[in-house]
Motif scaffolding. Structure first.
Motif, PDB file in Angstrom:
ATOM      1  N   ASP A  65      37.037  41.139  40.756  1.00 56.57           N
ATOM      2  CA  ASP A  65      38.179  40.546  41.449  1.00 56.57           C
ATOM      3  C   ASP A  65      37.657  39.626  42.548  1.00 56.57           C
ATOM      4  O   ASP A  65      37.317  40.066  43.641  1.00 56.57           O
ATOM      5  CB  ASP A  65      39.061  41.648  42.032  1.00 56.57           C
ATOM      6  N   ASP A  66      37.604  38.337  42.239  1.00 56.53           N
ATOM      7  CA  ASP A  66      37.055  37.380  43.191  1.00 56.53           C
ATOM      8  C   ASP A  66      37.988  37.139  44.377  1.00 56.53           C
ATOM      9  O   ASP A  66      37.539  36.671  45.426  1.00 56.53           O
ATOM     10  CB  ASP A  66      36.768  36.051  42.486  1.00 56.53           C
ATOM     11  N   LYS A  67      39.251  37.425  44.228  1.00 51.81           N
ATOM     12  CA  LYS A  67      40.199  37.191  45.313  1.00 51.81           C
ATOM     13  C   LYS A  67      39.909  38.088  46.502  1.00 51.81           C
ATOM     14  O   LYS A  67      39.830  37.644  47.646  1.00 51.81           O
ATOM     15  CB  LYS A  67      41.635  37.402  44.837  1.00 51.81           C
ATOM     16  N   PHE A  68      39.764  39.403  46.224  1.00 45.91           N
ATOM     17  CA  PHE A  68      39.524  40.359  47.303  1.00 45.91           C
ATOM     18  C   PHE A  68      38.064  40.804  47.380  1.00 45.91           C
ATOM     19  O   PHE A  68      37.715  41.640  48.207  1.00 45.91           O
ATOM     20  CB  PHE A  68      40.435  41.578  47.130  1.00 45.91           C
ATOM     21  N   GLU A  69      37.230  40.245  46.492  1.00 48.05           N
ATOM     22  CA  GLU A  69      35.815  40.589  46.431  1.00 48.05           C
ATOM     23  C   GLU A  69      35.628  42.100  46.288  1.00 48.05           C
ATOM     24  O   GLU A  69      34.879  42.748  47.025  1.00 48.05           O
ATOM     25  CB  GLU A  69      35.059  40.039  47.652  1.00 48.05           C
ATOM     26  N   LEU A  70      36.333  42.640  45.319  1.00 53.86           N
ATOM     27  CA  LEU A  70      36.273  44.056  44.985  1.00 53.86           C
ATOM     28  C   LEU A  70      36.203  44.207  43.471  1.00 53.86           C
ATOM     29  O   LEU A  70      36.341  43.237  42.723  1.00 53.86           O
ATOM     30  CB  LEU A  70      37.514  44.791  45.513  1.00 53.86           C
ATOM     31  N   ILE A  71      35.983  45.422  43.037  1.00 52.12           N
ATOM     32  CA  ILE A  71      36.033  45.750  41.620  1.00 52.12           C
ATOM     33  C   ILE A  71      37.431  46.294  41.327  1.00 52.12           C
ATOM     34  O   ILE A  71      37.900  47.209  42.009  1.00 52.12           O
ATOM     35  CB  ILE A  71      34.952  46.793  41.271  1.00 52.12           C
ATOM     36  N   LYS A  72      38.093  45.728  40.360  1.00 45.41           N
ATOM     37  CA  LYS A  72      39.465  46.140  40.042  1.00 45.41           C
ATOM     38  C   LYS A  72      39.461  47.009  38.779  1.00 45.41           C
ATOM     39  O   LYS A  72      38.927  46.616  37.745  1.00 45.41           O
ATOM     40  CB  LYS A  72      40.367  44.927  39.840  1.00 45.41           C
ATOM     41  N   VAL A  73      40.087  48.173  38.892  1.00 53.41           N
ATOM     42  CA  VAL A  73      40.146  49.128  37.793  1.00 53.41           C
ATOM     43  C   VAL A  73      41.576  49.167  37.258  1.00 53.41           C
ATOM     44  O   VAL A  73      42.519  49.414  38.011  1.00 53.41           O
ATOM     45  CB  VAL A  73      39.726  50.541  38.254  1.00 53.41           C
ATOM     46  N   CYS A  74      41.741  48.932  35.948  1.00 57.10           N
ATOM     47  CA  CYS A  74      43.070  48.858  35.335  1.00 57.10           C
ATOM     48  C   CYS A  74      43.143  49.819  34.144  1.00 57.10           C
ATOM     49  O   CYS A  74      42.872  49.418  33.002  1.00 57.10           O
ATOM     50  CB  CYS A  74      43.359  47.423  34.887  1.00 57.10           C
ATOM     51  N   PRO A  75      43.532  51.066  34.368  1.00 59.60           N
ATOM     52  CA  PRO A  75      43.484  52.072  33.302  1.00 59.60           C
ATOM     53  C   PRO A  75      44.522  51.896  32.197  1.00 59.60           C
ATOM     54  O   PRO A  75      44.357  52.450  31.112  1.00 59.60           O
ATOM     55  CB  PRO A  75      43.737  53.394  34.059  1.00 59.60           C
ATOM     56  N   LEU A  76      45.609  51.154  32.460  1.00 61.23           N
ATOM     57  CA  LEU A  76      46.726  51.096  31.510  1.00 61.23           C
ATOM     58  C   LEU A  76      46.742  49.814  30.677  1.00 61.23           C
ATOM     59  O   LEU A  76      47.769  49.498  30.070  1.00 61.23           O
ATOM     60  CB  LEU A  76      48.055  51.208  32.262  1.00 61.23           C
ATOM     61  N   ILE A  77      45.637  49.116  30.594  1.00 58.43           N
ATOM     62  CA  ILE A  77      45.689  47.782  29.976  1.00 58.43           C
ATOM     63  C   ILE A  77      46.206  47.790  28.541  1.00 58.43           C
ATOM     64  O   ILE A  77      46.879  46.853  28.115  1.00 58.43           O
ATOM     65  CB  ILE A  77      44.313  47.077  30.035  1.00 58.43           C
ATOM     66  N   HIS A  78      45.941  48.839  27.787  1.00 58.68           N
ATOM     67  CA  HIS A  78      46.353  48.865  26.379  1.00 58.68           C
ATOM     68  C   HIS A  78      47.684  49.584  26.161  1.00 58.68           C
ATOM     69  O   HIS A  78      48.128  49.709  25.014  1.00 58.68           O
ATOM     70  CB  HIS A  78      45.269  49.512  25.523  1.00 58.68           C
TER      71      HIS A  78
END
Length: 246
Positions: free
Chosen positions: A166-179
């Motif tokens: 996540d370049d916006k907040f300079e963090l790692i974004k975790v998205c468990p529900l993508i599918h």
């Protein structure tokens, strides 16, 4: 590596993103959440909007991290139904702290500085002041944050992975529900008898601030009711591409 590791936005490599996304591909959403809290520990924050996906994630989080940090961006212009569901969630999970993150400017101060109904005249600026800046401060000191993004929600979210840069907040974004599909979300809510925002029963699949959220018609994507009549489809929290290759 566990919760004591030094992994962050700057040290996570493209090989790391590739490796973990391949590994998580075979896990269920609940297992992805368990892995995330084991890996990032207290450096993982969940920014919850308390929509249907958010309710699912809160329930899953409650099963693995009793003291998980959950934040809600209280713009002061949310629907009453949103505040009501937050209270119901608090009653169901009294052990989970929910932080109501406030913008620096009150609505009156914003009106004096930028004019009345900024969400109509300059919606991007309004989102920046009342959502983006508060979340940036709330995420300060964190390594990663959870999000309920799903691939089928809109074309802008179609390339989301489990683990994203996540370049916006300079963090790692975790998205468990993508599918997950919309039907999957509601099957889980009903199966576990979870509270949810009453507006979902009135053709509001995606619920944001009251002045900028409208019901959608059958066949429209779930973001169609946001900022109706404009080209704007995101508040800015997810508008920049979340890269997975760098």
């Amino acid at each position: 590596m566990g919760s004591g590791n030094q992994t962050d936005y700057n040290t996570f490599t493209k090989e790391d993103y590739r490796f973990f996304n391949q590994r998580l591909h075979y896990l269920e959403a609940q297992e992805v959440i368990g892995w995330a809290y084991e890996f990032f520990g207290g450096k993982l924050v969940y920014a919850c909007s308390f929509g249907a996906e958010g309710i699912v994630l809160v329930d899953m989080i409650s099963r693995v991290k009793k003291d998980a940090r959950i934040v809600f961006l209280d713009t002061h212009v949310h629907f009453q139904e949103t505040y009501e569901v937050i209270e119901r969630v608090r009653q169901k999970y009294p052990f989970l702290p929910i932080q109501m993150v406030q913008p620096e400017l009150t609505l009156e101060e914003q009106k004096e500085r930028y004019g009345e109904n900024l969400w109509e005249t300059k919606p991007d600026l309004c989102c920046h002041l009342r959502k983006n800046l508060p979340l940036e401060k709330a995420l300060d000191g964190s390594t990663a944050w959870l999000s309920g993004l799903r691939i089928e929600q809109s074309p802008t979210r179609a390339n989301t992975e489990f683990i994203n840069k996540d370049d916006k907040f300079e963090l790692i974004k975790v998205c468990p529900l993508i599918h997950w599909t919309w039907e999957d979300v509601w099957e889980y809510i009903h199966q576990h008898n979870l509270p949810y925002n009453a507006l979902h029963d009135q053709d509001y699949p995606s619920i944001g601030c009251q002045p900028c959220t409208f019901p959608v018609k059958e066949g429209e994507d779930h973001r169609a009711g946001r900022w109706l009549g404009s080209q704007k489809t995101e508040c800015g929290l997810h508008s920049r591409p979340i890269t997975k290759k760098e």
